[in-house]
Design a protein around this motif. Structure first.
Motif, short mmCIF file in Angstrom:
data_model
loop_
_atom_site.label_atom_id
_atom_site.label_comp_id
_atom_site.label_asym_id
_atom_site.label_seq_id
_atom_site.Cartn_x
_atom_site.Cartn_y
_atom_site.Cartn_z
N PHE A 1 -15.64 -3.97 -8.95
CA PHE A 1 -14.95 -3.38 -10.11
C PHE A 1 -15.29 -4.06 -11.37
O PHE A 1 -15.53 -5.12 -11.27
CB PHE A 1 -13.43 -3.78 -10.17
N ASP A 2 -15.18 -3.50 -12.45
CA ASP A 2 -15.29 -3.89 -13.70
C ASP A 2 -13.72 -4.03 -14.19
O ASP A 2 -12.71 -3.87 -13.36
CB ASP A 2 -15.86 -3.15 -14.84
N CYS A 3 -13.48 -4.44 -15.61
CA CYS A 3 -11.95 -4.67 -15.64
C CYS A 3 -11.30 -3.64 -15.79
O CYS A 3 -10.21 -3.74 -15.25
CB CYS A 3 -11.95 -5.64 -17.17
N TRP A 4 -11.73 -2.37 -16.24
CA TRP A 4 -10.90 -1.35 -16.33
C TRP A 4 -10.67 -0.54 -14.79
O TRP A 4 -9.74 -0.08 -14.44
CB TRP A 4 -11.39 -0.12 -17.39
N GLY A 5 -11.95 -0.75 -14.11
CA GLY A 5 -11.72 -0.26 -12.53
C GLY A 5 -10.86 -1.18 -11.79
O GLY A 5 -10.07 -0.58 -11.11
N LEU A 6 -10.65 -2.45 -12.15
CA LEU A 6 -9.73 -3.21 -11.65
C LEU A 6 -7.99 -2.76 -11.91
O LEU A 6 -7.39 -2.68 -10.86
CB LEU A 6 -9.94 -4.69 -11.59
N CYS A 7 -7.99 -2.67 -13.18
CA CYS A 7 -6.62 -2.13 -13.63
C CYS A 7 -6.32 -0.84 -13.11
O CYS A 7 -5.20 -0.80 -12.40
CB CYS A 7 -6.69 -2.11 -15.15
N ILE A 8 -7.05 -0.08 -12.87
CA ILE A 8 -6.62 1.30 -12.50
C ILE A 8 -6.44 1.31 -10.92
O ILE A 8 -5.38 1.93 -10.53
CB ILE A 8 -7.53 2.50 -12.96
N ALA A 9 -7.23 0.66 -10.35
CA ALA A 9 -7.27 0.54 -8.86
C ALA A 9 -5.68 -0.34 -8.42
O ALA A 9 -5.11 0.23 -7.51
CB ALA A 9 -8.29 -0.12 -8.24
N VAL A 10 -5.56 -1.33 -8.97
CA VAL A 10 -4.37 -2.22 -8.68
C VAL A 10 -3.22 -1.64 -9.06
O VAL A 10 -2.05 -1.35 -8.40
CB VAL A 10 -4.26 -3.51 -9.33
N ARG A 11 -3.01 -0.93 -10.13
CA ARG A 11 -1.84 -0.25 -10.56
C ARG A 11 -1.68 0.94 -9.58
O ARG A 11 -0.46 0.93 -9.31
CB ARG A 11 -2.00 0.41 -11.94
#
Length: 102
Positions: A20-30
């Motif tokens: 993940f990059d930072c945005w990918g991590l955010c959308i996946a976790v959310r």
């Protein structure tokens, strides 16, 4: 479930499921941890794309409300008017923390 995200490596532009990059991590976790709607992948954002990050932030912000830190909230980091980085608020060991890729 959050542990798999903590072990995931950073990769510019990655949206998961392994890196993940930072945005990918955010959308996946959310989406996967908190059951929130999947946000757009925003392919133009990235570590060295501060203008694109800032434009995306302002576009997405129109559909969200600012809030105090709570699990699932997006934490955005700014320098002046530029959006540098994002993370997602999680609860760990009874405390609120920001999970990010750095």
């Amino acid at each position: 479930m959050i542990e798999k995200f903590m072990r995931a490596p950073y990769r510019e532009g990655a949206r998961g499921p392994i890196a993940f990059d930072c945005w990918g991590l955010c959308i996946a976790v959310r989406h996967q941890v908190f059951g929130l709607p999947l946000l757009p992948s925003l392919g133009a954002v990235g570590k060295n794309k501060l203008r694109a990050n800032t434009e995306a932030y302002h576009d997405l912000r129109q559909g969200m409300e600012e809030c105090a830190p709570e699990p699932g909230a997006i934490a955005a980091v700014f320098r002046g008017a530029l959006c540098l980085h994002v993370g997602v608020v999680v609860e760990s060991e009874g405390r609120l923390k920001v999970l990010d890729t750095n």
